[in-house]
Design a protein around this motif. Structure first.
Motif, PDB file in Angstrom:
ATOM      1  N   ILE A   1       0.831  -1.200   0.000  1.00 43.79           N
ATOM      2  CA  ILE A   1       0.000   0.000   0.000  1.00 43.79           C
ATOM      3  C   ILE A   1       0.865   1.250   0.000  1.00 43.79           C
ATOM      4  CG2 ILE A   1      -1.578   1.381   1.391  1.00 43.79           C
ATOM      5  CD1 ILE A   1      -2.929  -1.088   2.338  1.00 43.79           C
ATOM      6  N   GLY A   2       1.856   1.277   0.885  1.00 45.58           N
ATOM      7  CA  GLY A   2       2.705   2.452   0.999  1.00 45.58           C
ATOM      8  C   GLY A   2       3.418   2.742  -0.306  1.00 45.58           C
ATOM      9  N   ASP A   3       3.988   1.724  -0.899  1.00 44.25           N
ATOM     10  CA  ASP A   3       4.712   1.934  -2.148  1.00 44.25           C
ATOM     11  C   ASP A   3       3.779   2.366  -3.266  1.00 44.25           C
ATOM     12  OD1 ASP A   3       7.667   1.302  -3.068  1.00 44.25           O
ATOM     13  OD2 ASP A   3       6.303   0.882  -4.742  1.00 44.25           O
TER      14      ASP A   3
ATOM     15  N   ALA B   1       0.946   3.876  -2.916  1.00 43.24           N
ATOM     16  CA  ALA B   1       0.466   5.223  -2.610  1.00 43.24           C
ATOM     17  C   ALA B   1       1.483   6.261  -3.061  1.00 43.24           C
ATOM     18  CB  ALA B   1       0.182   5.363  -1.119  1.00 43.24           C
ATOM     19  N   VAL B   2       2.737   5.990  -2.778  1.00 44.79           N
ATOM     20  CA  VAL B   2       3.779   6.918  -3.185  1.00 44.79           C
ATOM     21  C   VAL B   2       3.869   6.992  -4.709  1.00 44.79           C
ATOM     22  CG1 VAL B   2       6.262   7.269  -3.215  1.00 44.79           C
ATOM     23  CG2 VAL B   2       5.119   6.718  -1.078  1.00 44.79           C
TER      24      VAL B   2
END
Lengths: 184, 184
Positions: free
Chosen positions: A146-148, A150-151
DNA sequence: ACCTGAACACCGTTCAAGT
DNA sequence: ACCTGAACACCGTTCAAGT
């Protein structure tokens, strides 16, 4: 060109499908855009879908249903890499879904659960038997995706090219997996 | 109660400060809320700040400026854990900043660069000399923090309690660090 | 049950003024 | 230079109606 009471022949499937089409075109999904694509008033969608969040839930689980599960006999680390890379790619190709995925703390539809179960099986085969340990590992892996995503989903393209983000995702995924799985 | 032309005594600092106050109260920041708190018309802010994104940039770097840098002689792994945990906590306590942080692919203000430099020093002391390797490590660590904060920042509280997310963040951070740093 | 029209309560931002 | 009033172009959602 339709008065009140005239049917438009909508269905939940048609609405979800139109929403997918809208998300292919642009990075954001608005009810009004989906309605426009269907030639329908914005509020007509509420007869088939529980608001914008419900629609995004439906679209997300629809897409997750198309993900291939790893073969039952694959190496655990390889299988987990496979699932997480596929999920990551799914998010990369649907940036508009990412904020919703984030807000929902990962998907909660039936297809998402199916993926989660397959990850549990792989973890168990790797020696992670404790359910709490499985939870932690899954949460860490999903959060990383998710974090990757999202970025990477940043609208302007951002200062870091997507290829580098994809590469660093793979690197981080490898580090996480060697940490999560007992040494063989 | 002020006609056109009458000054309100605004300043960039006052606007940023009001924005911080708004973010303490609720999870989102709207120009109109900041303006209301200052007793000013919404468009008055544009004389001091470059739109909503510029304002969020300013607030973020303002907060980053208050983060303590690790002492120069700390153990690299401990120092990196320190910086990343502090950044993570900062985001946890300011959920409204997270989507913007995500969209910006991490902060880019001068205080953010200061933090990045201190991470490079720690990585180098741990044996990661290659600048590209440092970039990858920093990107992975920052993405992990962003991803976890984004998940934790979910407005409804979400199905997973914040404490568990904090714990899994620490676990993941540990895995990433042992992967990133050469064995000692 | 399904759909429309109108409305409500919001947004961020711009533009033309006023001092 | 700084601020206001009015406006523009959007949102998601609700409510009362029509068939």
């Amino acid at each position: 060109m339709r008065g009140p009471g005239q049917r438009a022949g909508l269905s939940r499937e048609a609405v979800v499908s139109a929403a997918r089409a809208v998300l292919e075109q642009g990075p954001t999904l608005s009810m009004r855009a989906v309605a426009a694509r269907l030639g329908v008033a914005p509020n007509a969608l509420y007869s088939h879908v529980e608001g914008r969040d419900g629609l995004l839930d439906a679209v997300l689980d629809d897409l997750l249903g198309a993900l291939a599960l790893p073969a039952p006999d694959t190496d655990p680390a390889a299988g987990l890499t496979e699932v997480m890379t596929a999920s990551h790619e799914l998010l990369l190709s649907h940036p508009g879904l990412v904020p919703h995925f984030v807000a929902r703390q990962g998907a909660r539809g039936e297809n998402a659960q199916r993926l989660g179960e397959s990850m549990r099986v792989l973890l168990a085969r790797a020696g992670v038997d404790d359910r709490a340990a499985q939870d932690t590992a899954i949460r860490v892996l999903v959060t990383h995706a998710i974090g990757d995503a999202a970025v990477a989903a940043s609208p302007d393209g951002g200062p870091v090219p997507v290829d580098e983000l994809r590469a660093s995702y793979a690197t981080g995924l490898g580090w996480l997996l060697t940490g999560a799985l007992p040494r063989s």
